[in-house]
Design a protein around this motif. Structure first.
Motif: not given
Length: 129
Positions: A32-35, A65-75, A79-84, A101-104
């Protein structure tokens, strides 16, 4: 007509897989990226499918399903990466904004808003969320 043809190209690949062998086309597609700028990832593909009224197509299921698997405990969603880039304004992708920002492990508000929209449109979230 062109939009339907383009959607079919993505849907026949389940938004991120090769038709030939079912493998991930590009590992960046599943992060997942932003932006996103002019790049592609599953969240963008799912958002387009939702806006086109095609999110209910069964070929979106693996990406959902892949998107759902990336949901964090806080709901939220990260953004796993960024191009900015926040430095070197002469290069493509320069932005003076950090975009959350980006973070796992930490939620990105922009990715979270898009992910929740997609999941709501796919009827994978209760109405109260």
């Amino acid at each position: 007509m062109a939009a339907e043809q383009a959607a079919e190209v993505f849907l026949t690949r389940q938004l991120f897989k090769r038709r030939r062998d079912g493998q991930v086309i590009n590992q960046r597609f599943i992060r997942l990226h932003y932006p996103l700028y002019w790049h592609y990832d599953i969240l963008f593909g799912l958002k387009v499918m939702a806006e086109a009224g095609l999110i209910g197509d069964p070929r979106c299921a693996a990406a959902l399903s892949l998107l759902e698997s990336k949901r964090l405990p806080d709901g939220g969603f990260p953004a796993e990466e960024t191009y900015a880039r926040t430095n070197r304004p002469q290069l493509s992708g320069y932005s003076p904004v950090t975009w959350g920002g980006t973070s796992q492990k930490s939620m990105n508000p922009f990715v979270t808003a898009d992910a929740l929209y997609v999941l709501r449109m796919a009827r994978r979230l209760p109405e109260a969320v």
